[in-house]
Design a protein around this motif. Structure first.
Motif, PDB file in Angstrom:
ATOM      1  N   GLU A 246       0.829  -1.199   0.000  1.00  0.00           N
ATOM      2  CA  GLU A 246       0.000   0.000   0.000  1.00  0.00           C
ATOM      3  C   GLU A 246       0.870   1.259   0.000  1.00  0.00           C
ATOM      4  OE1 GLU A 246      -3.132   0.233  -0.552  1.00  0.00           O
ATOM      5  OE2 GLU A 246      -3.963  -1.726  -0.047  1.00  0.00           O
ATOM      6  N   PHE A 247       1.955   1.230   0.780  1.00  0.00           N
ATOM      7  CA  PHE A 247       2.826   2.414   0.817  1.00  0.00           C
ATOM      8  C   PHE A 247       3.611   2.600  -0.473  1.00  0.00           C
ATOM      9  CE2 PHE A 247       2.006   2.318   5.397  1.00  0.00           C
ATOM     10  CZ  PHE A 247       1.645   3.637   5.556  1.00  0.00           C
ATOM     11  N   GLU A 248       4.030   1.484  -1.105  1.00  0.00           N
ATOM     12  CA  GLU A 248       4.705   1.629  -2.393  1.00  0.00           C
ATOM     13  C   GLU A 248       3.729   2.214  -3.422  1.00  0.00           C
ATOM     14  OE1 GLU A 248       6.443  -1.898  -4.210  1.00  0.00           O
ATOM     15  OE2 GLU A 248       7.696  -0.641  -5.509  1.00  0.00           O
ATOM     16  N   THR A 249       2.484   1.750  -3.351  1.00  0.00           N
ATOM     17  CA  THR A 249       1.458   2.279  -4.258  1.00  0.00           C
ATOM     18  C   THR A 249       1.245   3.772  -4.025  1.00  0.00           C
ATOM     19  OG1 THR A 249       0.366   0.115  -4.368  1.00  0.00           O
ATOM     20  CG2 THR A 249      -0.972   2.030  -4.936  1.00  0.00           C
ATOM     21  N   VAL A 250       1.159   4.176  -2.771  1.00  0.00           N
ATOM     22  CA  VAL A 250       0.973   5.600  -2.453  1.00  0.00           C
ATOM     23  C   VAL A 250       2.132   6.422  -3.023  1.00  0.00           C
ATOM     24  CG1 VAL A 250       1.008   7.281  -0.557  1.00  0.00           C
ATOM     25  CG2 VAL A 250      -0.493   5.285  -0.422  1.00  0.00           C
ATOM     26  N   MET A 251       3.360   5.926  -2.837  1.00  0.00           N
ATOM     27  CA  MET A 251       4.525   6.677  -3.321  1.00  0.00           C
ATOM     28  C   MET A 251       4.471   6.840  -4.841  1.00  0.00           C
ATOM     29  SD  MET A 251       8.491   5.908  -2.518  1.00  0.00           S
ATOM     30  CE  MET A 251       9.714   7.196  -2.736  1.00  0.00           C
TER      31      MET A 251
ATOM     32  N   ILE B  41      -6.539  11.670 -14.990  1.00  0.00           N
ATOM     33  CA  ILE B  41      -5.753  10.582 -14.387  1.00  0.00           C
ATOM     34  C   ILE B  41      -5.140  11.064 -13.067  1.00  0.00           C
ATOM     35  CG2 ILE B  41      -3.803   9.004 -14.762  1.00  0.00           C
ATOM     36  CD1 ILE B  41      -6.036   8.660 -16.849  1.00  0.00           C
ATOM     37  N   LYS B  42      -4.608  12.282 -13.102  1.00  0.00           N
ATOM     38  CA  LYS B  42      -3.963  12.829 -11.897  1.00  0.00           C
ATOM     39  C   LYS B  42      -4.973  12.981 -10.748  1.00  0.00           C
ATOM     40  CE  LYS B  42      -1.118  16.302 -12.828  1.00  0.00           C
ATOM     41  NZ  LYS B  42       0.063  17.018 -13.368  1.00  0.00           N
ATOM     42  N   GLU B  43      -6.166  13.448 -11.092  1.00  0.00           N
ATOM     43  CA  GLU B  43      -7.206  13.598 -10.071  1.00  0.00           C
ATOM     44  C   GLU B  43      -7.610  12.254  -9.492  1.00  0.00           C
ATOM     45  OE1 GLU B  43     -10.787  15.855 -11.226  1.00  0.00           O
ATOM     46  OE2 GLU B  43      -9.359  17.392 -11.907  1.00  0.00           O
ATOM     47  N   SER B  44      -7.729  11.284 -10.377  1.00  0.00           N
ATOM     48  CA  SER B  44      -8.122   9.939  -9.935  1.00  0.00           C
ATOM     49  C   SER B  44      -7.040   9.336  -9.033  1.00  0.00           C
ATOM     50  CB  SER B  44      -8.350   9.068 -11.170  1.00  0.00           C
ATOM     51  OG  SER B  44      -8.608   7.761 -10.767  1.00  0.00           O
ATOM     52  N   LEU B  45      -5.770   9.544  -9.395  1.00  0.00           N
ATOM     53  CA  LEU B  45      -4.674   9.045  -8.557  1.00  0.00           C
ATOM     54  C   LEU B  45      -4.717   9.679  -7.174  1.00  0.00           C
ATOM     55  CD1 LEU B  45      -1.705   8.985 -11.139  1.00  0.00           C
ATOM     56  CD2 LEU B  45      -2.785   6.995 -10.048  1.00  0.00           C
ATOM     57  N   GLN B  46      -4.981  10.983  -7.125  1.00  0.00           N
ATOM     58  CA  GLN B  46      -5.031  11.667  -5.827  1.00  0.00           C
ATOM     59  C   GLN B  46      -6.141  11.094  -4.941  1.00  0.00           C
ATOM     60  OE1 GLN B  46      -2.825  13.452  -4.603  1.00  0.00           O
ATOM     61  NE2 GLN B  46      -1.787  14.635  -6.176  1.00  0.00           N
ATOM     62  N   THR B  47      -7.284  10.800  -5.548  1.00  0.00           N
ATOM     63  CA  THR B  47      -8.385  10.199  -4.780  1.00  0.00           C
ATOM     64  C   THR B  47      -7.992   8.821  -4.269  1.00  0.00           C
ATOM     65  OG1 THR B  47      -9.949  11.368  -6.180  1.00  0.00           O
ATOM     66  CG2 THR B  47     -10.827   9.536  -4.906  1.00  0.00           C
ATOM     67  N   ASP B  48      -7.363   8.027  -5.154  1.00  0.00           N
ATOM     68  CA  ASP B  48      -6.986   6.661  -4.772  1.00  0.00           C
ATOM     69  C   ASP B  48      -5.917   6.665  -3.675  1.00  0.00           C
ATOM     70  OD1 ASP B  48      -8.784   5.857  -6.639  1.00  0.00           O
ATOM     71  OD2 ASP B  48      -7.336   5.005  -8.045  1.00  0.00           O
TER      72      ASP B  48
ATOM     73  N   GLN C 178      -5.657   8.515  -1.104  1.00  0.00           N
ATOM     74  CA  GLN C 178      -6.311   8.590   0.203  1.00  0.00           C
ATOM     75  C   GLN C 178      -6.901   7.237   0.580  1.00  0.00           C
ATOM     76  OE1 GLN C 178      -5.690  11.146   2.061  1.00  0.00           O
ATOM     77  NE2 GLN C 178      -4.619  12.005   0.303  1.00  0.00           N
ATOM     78  N   GLU C 179      -7.455   6.536  -0.395  1.00  0.00           N
ATOM     79  CA  GLU C 179      -8.035   5.219  -0.098  1.00  0.00           C
ATOM     80  C   GLU C 179      -6.939   4.215   0.252  1.00  0.00           C
ATOM     81  OE1 GLU C 179     -11.939   5.664  -2.969  1.00  0.00           O
ATOM     82  OE2 GLU C 179     -11.067   3.686  -2.644  1.00  0.00           O
TER      83      GLU C 179
ATOM     84  N   LEU D 181      -4.046   4.838   1.573  1.00  0.00           N
ATOM     85  CA  LEU D 181      -3.583   5.161   2.938  1.00  0.00           C
ATOM     86  C   LEU D 181      -4.543   4.602   3.982  1.00  0.00           C
ATOM     87  CD1 LEU D 181      -2.323   8.850   2.630  1.00  0.00           C
ATOM     88  CD2 LEU D 181      -0.952   6.861   3.335  1.00  0.00           C
ATOM     89  N   GLY D 182      -5.829   4.685   3.695  1.00  0.00           N
ATOM     90  CA  GLY D 182      -6.834   4.112   4.590  1.00  0.00           C
ATOM     91  C   GLY D 182      -6.656   2.600   4.711  1.00  0.00           C
ATOM     92  N   HIS D 183      -6.327   1.956   3.583  1.00  0.00           N
ATOM     93  CA  HIS D 183      -6.084   0.504   3.617  1.00  0.00           C
ATOM     94  C   HIS D 183      -4.889   0.192   4.522  1.00  0.00           C
ATOM     95  CE1 HIS D 183      -7.946   0.225  -0.694  1.00  0.00           C
ATOM     96  NE2 HIS D 183      -8.850   0.418   0.244  1.00  0.00           N
ATOM     97  N   ALA D 184      -3.803   0.944   4.332  1.00  0.00           N
ATOM     98  CA  ALA D 184      -2.609   0.707   5.147  1.00  0.00           C
ATOM     99  C   ALA D 184      -2.941   0.831   6.630  1.00  0.00           C
ATOM    100  CB  ALA D 184      -1.497   1.686   4.751  1.00  0.00           C
ATOM    101  N   GLU D 185      -3.736   1.835   6.969  1.00  0.00           N
ATOM    102  CA  GLU D 185      -4.073   2.002   8.383  1.00  0.00           C
ATOM    103  C   GLU D 185      -4.893   0.831   8.918  1.00  0.00           C
ATOM    104  OE1 GLU D 185      -5.846   5.705   9.595  1.00  0.00           O
ATOM    105  OE2 GLU D 185      -5.655   5.116  11.702  1.00  0.00           O
ATOM    106  N   MET D 186      -5.857   0.372   8.122  1.00  0.00           N
ATOM    107  CA  MET D 186      -6.667  -0.790   8.549  1.00  0.00           C
ATOM    108  C   MET D 186      -5.786  -2.017   8.770  1.00  0.00           C
ATOM    109  SD  MET D 186      -9.819  -0.372   5.838  1.00  0.00           S
ATOM    110  CE  MET D 186     -10.818  -1.767   6.329  1.00  0.00           C
TER     111      MET D 186
END
Ligand SMILES: [Fe+2]
Ligand SMILES: [Fe+2]
Length: 151
Positions: free
Chosen positions: A17-22, A39-46, A48-49, A51-56
């Protein structure tokens, strides 16, 4: 399978998840051009999701008396998601995102199997929830790829 296998998969998924965020963040910054905006907007939304996965995943590891890993244990795997040399090469990023989402889907399927084998319905529930998000991300980027291929 032993219960350590559940924590192994949780830890791997956490790192992914963190590699994906980076890489999503880097590509969201690097891409240029009017056509890249969506695409950039969609990446920004994803991001956040993810990061939420990593926290869970991290919180679940703690509940299982394990720890989420720090960066010292990190192993980079997302070769196809590296920022393209040509910053207008949007399709390369789309393909890289699809690889990352396919990989995530496979990991959460592994986590579901490991949780089932270990009679751990709470981890299984978390894995199913995250799997649904990753499938939605894949669907979104499959749509972008369709659009780019027909141009
Ligand atoms: Fe994720
Ligand atoms: Fe995702």
């Amino acid at each position: 399978m032993s219960s350590t296998d559940v924590t192994d998969v949780l830890q791997r998924a956490y790192q992914d998840e963190f590699e994906t965020v980076m890489n999503y963040q880097t590509n969201a910054i690097v891409l240029d051009g009017v056509r890249a905006e969506e695409i950039k907007e969609s990446l920004q939304t994803d991001i956040q999701e993810e990061l939420g996965h990593a926290e869970m995943l991290g919180q679940r590891l703690k509940q299982l008396d394990a720890q989420p890993p720090g960066s010292a244990e990190f192993v980079a795997r997302q070769d196809s998601l590296q920022p393209p040399e040509d910053s207008t090469n949007v399709i390369s990023v789309i393909e890289g995102v699809l690889d990352a989402e396919e990989d995530a889907i496979a990991t959460y399927r592994d986590l579901i199997d490991a949780a089932e084998d270990n009679d751990d319905p709470v981890t299984e529930d978390i894995a199913v929830t995250i799997l649904a998000d990753e499938e939605a991300h894949r669907t979104e980027f499959r749509g972008f790829r369709k659009e780019y291929r027909t141009d």
